[in-house]
Design an enzyme around this catalytic site. Structure first.
Site, short mmCIF file in Angstrom:
data_model
loop_
_atom_site.label_atom_id
_atom_site.label_comp_id
_atom_site.label_asym_id
_atom_site.label_seq_id
_atom_site.Cartn_x
_atom_site.Cartn_y
_atom_site.Cartn_z
N LYS A 33 95.87 -37.31 -8.76
CA LYS A 33 94.58 -37.51 -9.44
C LYS A 33 94.57 -38.80 -10.25
O LYS A 33 93.55 -39.49 -10.31
CB LYS A 33 94.25 -36.32 -10.34
CG LYS A 33 93.80 -35.09 -9.58
CD LYS A 33 93.13 -34.09 -10.51
CE LYS A 33 92.73 -32.81 -9.78
NZ LYS A 33 92.23 -31.77 -10.69
N LYS A 82 86.45 -29.43 -2.27
CA LYS A 82 85.10 -29.70 -2.75
C LYS A 82 84.99 -31.08 -3.37
O LYS A 82 83.91 -31.57 -3.60
CB LYS A 82 84.66 -28.62 -3.74
CG LYS A 82 85.55 -28.43 -4.96
CD LYS A 82 85.01 -27.26 -5.79
CE LYS A 82 85.78 -27.00 -7.08
NZ LYS A 82 86.99 -26.22 -6.91
N LYS A 84 93.94 -30.06 3.21
CA LYS A 84 93.19 -28.88 2.77
C LYS A 84 91.73 -29.23 2.51
O LYS A 84 91.44 -30.29 1.96
CB LYS A 84 93.85 -28.35 1.49
CG LYS A 84 93.21 -27.11 0.92
CD LYS A 84 93.97 -26.63 -0.31
CE LYS A 84 93.11 -25.65 -1.11
NZ LYS A 84 93.82 -25.06 -2.24
#
Ligand code: TRP
Length: 334
Positions: free
Chosen positions: A115, A201, A198
């Site tokens: 991130k 969203k 994966k």
């Protein structure tokens, strides 16, 4: 203790619209656990603000995630369903646990490193580094035995166990050491464009995911664009990750196993298969979408659910928080 049921804790962040990955990989399984376990299901809004959120979107999504929990079949009478920021013990316990966590172990977390790269080092908040400690607080405050999470969260669960163990060893047994819970039918739904990743969203490409609230037209379009291969055989194999993913989706909705699905499409191309996959998803999601919209139009009901959930969660978690405070050496207020 109220009963002898094992305790489960899990949560989803209201940081983006939920996908069928959240539904098939998590929610559908949570529903199956509600009779057998004492379950706490949380909308983790404190986690969501570790990256910047637009206030009005956060508000909307928090209620939407709650409505989706209910629409998917989580019964507020059987489970404790609540919004994380409503239960102040989570933030308090996270602070305490911070002082038993090392910066080195947090900065080594894969998700933190990923991130940080993605959002740019300059905008990485202390909260993002601290994310796993808040997650540890969530879990340890309820003495959860089992934590249903995806593979990407196992490292966070591991650090939760380390922190709990450290605290227990330093003082005396305080926390249950939680285990990950990998459900038997745990479907891991992959990205439709890059089927080795994966489904997420937070992907930048909307064609990579199907949202729980996507309309039938959008679902058809996204499935028809899903990446496959040139082999033309509906086969459940790692060599065909795109097709394998579509089979997984069908299998987790219809309870047909991969072999049955392979057989059904023997000798047929991908067009028919894809069109059926879209229909199956649409049929599964339609009643859920309808219920989500009903719940969202009944704010009074939603409010009654999250208020009651927060009360119960506070009552349970505050006992553990007080225990922590006492062991650390704080003066009890009363
Ligand atoms: N980090 C989890 C995720 O992104 C969400 C989460 C927060 C969670 N607190 C939790 C999951 C406690 C399980 C238990 O998936």
């Amino acid at each position: 203790m109220e009963n002898n049921k094992k305790i489960i804790f899990s949560g989803i962040q209201p940081s983006g619209d939920l996908t069928i990955g959240n539904y098939l990989g998590a929610l559908k399984n949570w529903v199956k656990l509600q009779d057998q376990y004492d379950c706490y299901y949380c909308v983790v809004d404190l986690h969501a603000i570790t990256v910047r959120q637009e206030p009005k979107d956060l508000r909307k999504r928090t209620l939407e995630v709650l409505a989706i929990y209910l629409a998917a079949g989580l019964d507020p009478e059987k489970n404790t369903i609540f919004i994380q920021s409503h239960v102040s013990t989570h933030s308090e316990a996270a602070w305490l646990l911070n002082c038993y966590t090392y910066t080195g172990e947090l900065s080594r977390m894969t998700q933190f490193k990923d991130k940080s790269k993605r959002y740019g080092e300059a905008t990485v908040s202390v909260g993002l580094l601290d994310y796993p400690v808040l997650m540890a607080a969530d879990i340890l405050l309820y003495n959860a035995d089992l934590v249903p999470v995806g593979k990407d969260q196992t490292q966070h669960l591991e650090i939760t166990r380390d922190i709990a163990q450290r605290f227990n060893n330093l003082y005396s047994p305080t926390f249950t050491i939680p285990e990950g819970y990998i459900p038997e039918a745990g479907a891991k739904i992959m990205d439709l464009q890059e089927p080795t990743k994966k489904m997420s969203k937070s992907s930048d490409n909307p064609n990579s995911y199907i949202l729980i609230m996507d309309s039938p037209d959008v679902i058809r379009k996204k499935i028809s664009r899903a990446v496959t291969d040139t082999l033309g055989i509906v086969k459940y194999t790692d060599e065909q990750p795109g097709i394998k993913n579509l089979i997984t989706i069908v299998s987790s909705i219809t309870a047909m196993n991969p072999e049955e699905i392979e057989k059904k499409y023997e000798g047929q191309g991908y067009a028919q298969f894809k069109s059926d996959v879209a229909d199956i998803i649409i049929n599964e999601l339609e009643p859920i979408q309808k219920k989500v919209n009903e719940f969202l139009s009944d704010k009074t009901y939603l409010e009654s659910v999250y208020k009651k959930g927060a009360e119960k969660a506070y009552y349970i978690s505050n006992k553990v928080l007080r225990k922590m405070q006492k062991k650390i050496g704080f003066i009890p207020k009363q």
